[in-house]
Design a protein around this motif. Structure first.
Motif, mmCIF file in Angstrom:
data_model
loop_
_atom_site.group_PDB
_atom_site.id
_atom_site.type_symbol
_atom_site.label_atom_id
_atom_site.label_comp_id
_atom_site.label_asym_id
_atom_site.label_seq_id
_atom_site.Cartn_x
_atom_site.Cartn_y
_atom_site.Cartn_z
ATOM 1 N N GLY A 103 0.898 -1.241 0.080
ATOM 2 C CA GLY A 103 -0.053 0.017 -0.096
ATOM 3 C C GLY A 103 0.748 1.321 0.095
ATOM 4 N N THR A 104 -0.006 2.354 0.324
ATOM 5 C CA THR A 104 0.808 3.668 0.532
ATOM 6 C C THR A 104 1.842 3.706 1.267
ATOM 7 O OG1 THR A 104 -1.410 4.611 -0.660
ATOM 8 C CG2 THR A 104 0.197 6.023 0.245
ATOM 9 N N PHE A 105 1.722 3.240 2.323
ATOM 10 C CA PHE A 105 2.518 3.430 3.504
ATOM 11 C C PHE A 105 4.023 2.451 3.510
ATOM 12 C CE2 PHE A 105 -1.304 4.913 5.616
ATOM 13 C CZ PHE A 105 -0.844 6.134 6.098
ATOM 14 N N LYS A 106 4.855 2.991 4.020
ATOM 15 C CA LYS A 106 6.167 2.169 3.995
ATOM 16 C C LYS A 106 6.127 0.785 4.958
ATOM 17 C CE LYS A 106 11.196 2.284 4.986
ATOM 18 N NZ LYS A 106 12.141 2.993 5.131
ATOM 19 N N SER A 107 5.242 1.408 5.924
ATOM 20 C CA SER A 107 4.795 0.070 6.885
ATOM 21 C C SER A 107 3.585 0.678 7.856
ATOM 22 C CB SER A 107 5.825 -0.339 7.972
ATOM 23 O OG SER A 107 6.092 0.809 8.735
ATOM 24 N N LEU A 108 2.771 -0.351 8.072
ATOM 25 C CA LEU A 108 1.412 0.145 8.889
ATOM 26 C C LEU A 108 1.123 -1.108 9.656
ATOM 27 C CD1 LEU A 108 -1.428 2.314 7.956
ATOM 28 C CD2 LEU A 108 -1.868 -0.058 8.986
ATOM 29 N N LYS A 109 0.836 -0.780 10.852
ATOM 30 C CA LYS A 109 0.505 -2.065 12.027
ATOM 31 C C LYS A 109 -0.304 -1.558 12.725
ATOM 32 C CE LYS A 109 2.463 -5.190 15.219
ATOM 33 N NZ LYS A 109 3.748 -5.637 16.040
ATOM 34 N N HIS A 110 -1.508 -1.845 12.884
ATOM 35 C CA HIS A 110 -2.806 -1.378 13.676
ATOM 36 C C HIS A 110 -3.073 -2.608 14.744
ATOM 37 C CE1 HIS A 110 -6.959 0.408 14.065
ATOM 38 N NE2 HIS A 110 -6.312 0.567 15.169
ATOM 39 N N ARG A 111 -2.859 -2.455 16.149
ATOM 40 C CA ARG A 111 -3.162 -3.625 16.940
ATOM 41 C C ARG A 111 -4.569 -3.144 17.761
ATOM 42 N NH1 ARG A 111 0.660 -5.547 21.845
ATOM 43 N NH2 ARG A 111 -0.760 -7.249 22.670
ATOM 44 N N HIS A 112 -5.411 -4.081 18.094
ATOM 45 C CA HIS A 112 -6.580 -3.690 18.728
ATOM 46 C C HIS A 112 -6.792 -4.687 19.928
ATOM 47 C CE1 HIS A 112 -8.336 -2.041 15.010
ATOM 48 N NE2 HIS A 112 -8.057 -2.940 14.583
ATOM 49 N N ILE A 113 -6.674 -4.149 21.088
ATOM 50 C CA ILE A 113 -6.490 -5.014 22.214
ATOM 51 C C ILE A 113 -7.959 -4.577 23.029
ATOM 52 C CG2 ILE A 113 -5.371 -5.198 24.556
ATOM 53 C CD1 ILE A 113 -2.703 -3.823 22.888
ATOM 54 N N PHE A 114 -8.498 -5.510 23.660
ATOM 55 C CA PHE A 114 -9.835 -5.504 24.419
ATOM 56 C C PHE A 114 -9.712 -6.087 25.838
ATOM 57 C CE2 PHE A 114 -10.493 -6.048 19.777
ATOM 58 C CZ PHE A 114 -11.421 -5.242 19.579
ATOM 59 N N ARG A 115 -10.242 -5.429 26.640
ATOM 60 C CA ARG A 115 -10.036 -5.938 28.028
ATOM 61 C C ARG A 115 -11.370 -5.642 28.620
ATOM 62 N NH1 ARG A 115 -7.616 -0.972 28.774
ATOM 63 N NH2 ARG A 115 -8.297 0.231 30.665
ATOM 64 N N GLN A 116 -11.970 -6.505 29.689
ATOM 65 C CA GLN A 116 -13.305 -6.343 30.369
ATOM 66 C C GLN A 116 -12.827 -5.468 31.435
ATOM 67 O OE1 GLN A 116 -15.889 -7.730 28.677
ATOM 68 N NE2 GLN A 116 -17.282 -6.716 29.989
ATOM 69 N N GLU A 117 -13.819 -4.434 31.795
ATOM 70 C CA GLU A 117 -13.846 -3.463 33.220
ATOM 71 C C GLU A 117 -15.384 -3.586 33.527
ATOM 72 O OE1 GLU A 117 -12.153 0.338 33.227
ATOM 73 O OE2 GLU A 117 -9.935 -0.481 32.846
ATOM 74 N N GLY A 118 -15.750 -4.474 34.446
ATOM 75 C CA GLY A 118 -17.113 -4.534 34.825
ATOM 76 C C GLY A 118 -17.951 -5.122 33.759
ATOM 77 N N GLN A 119 -18.991 -3.985 33.537
ATOM 78 C CA GLN A 119 -19.786 -4.299 32.264
ATOM 79 C C GLN A 119 -19.355 -3.930 31.021
ATOM 80 O OE1 GLN A 119 -22.717 -6.441 32.629
ATOM 81 N NE2 GLN A 119 -21.873 -6.857 34.692
#
Length: 84
Positions: free
Chosen positions: A14-30
């Motif tokens: 793609g357009t970028f030299k490099s691209l990394k997108h990390r999605h991290i999920f954690r539970q806090e109560g409800q």
């Protein structure tokens, strides 16, 4: 991918030299908290670095915040928790 805790998008081509997108999920109560880690590098050496610093970083931050707002709204509508 480490379901349901995190997944990572990596640009292969793609357009970028490099691209990394990390999605991290954690539970806090409800609530589910999502953390984005977005790393990118523009092509064109020093010109790309200057472009990143003075324009692209702010643009991408705003883009991700708006995108996440829309994802949250969509998830809440689907869960029956409509908040305006």
């Amino acid at each position: 991918m480490e379901k349901p805790y995190q997944f990572t998008d990596i640009m292969i081509k793609g357009t970028f030299k490099s691209l990394k997108h990390r999605h991290i999920f954690r539970q806090e109560g409800q609530h589910t908290i999502m953390t984005d880690i977005f790393e990118f590098e523009s092509p064109l050496g020093i010109i790309g670095k200057l472009f990143n610093r003075f324009f692209l970083k702010n643009y991408m931050t705003g883009f991700l915040l708006e995108r996440n707002r829309l994802i949250k709204a969509t998830a809440e509508i689907q869960a029956g928790k409509v908040q305006v």
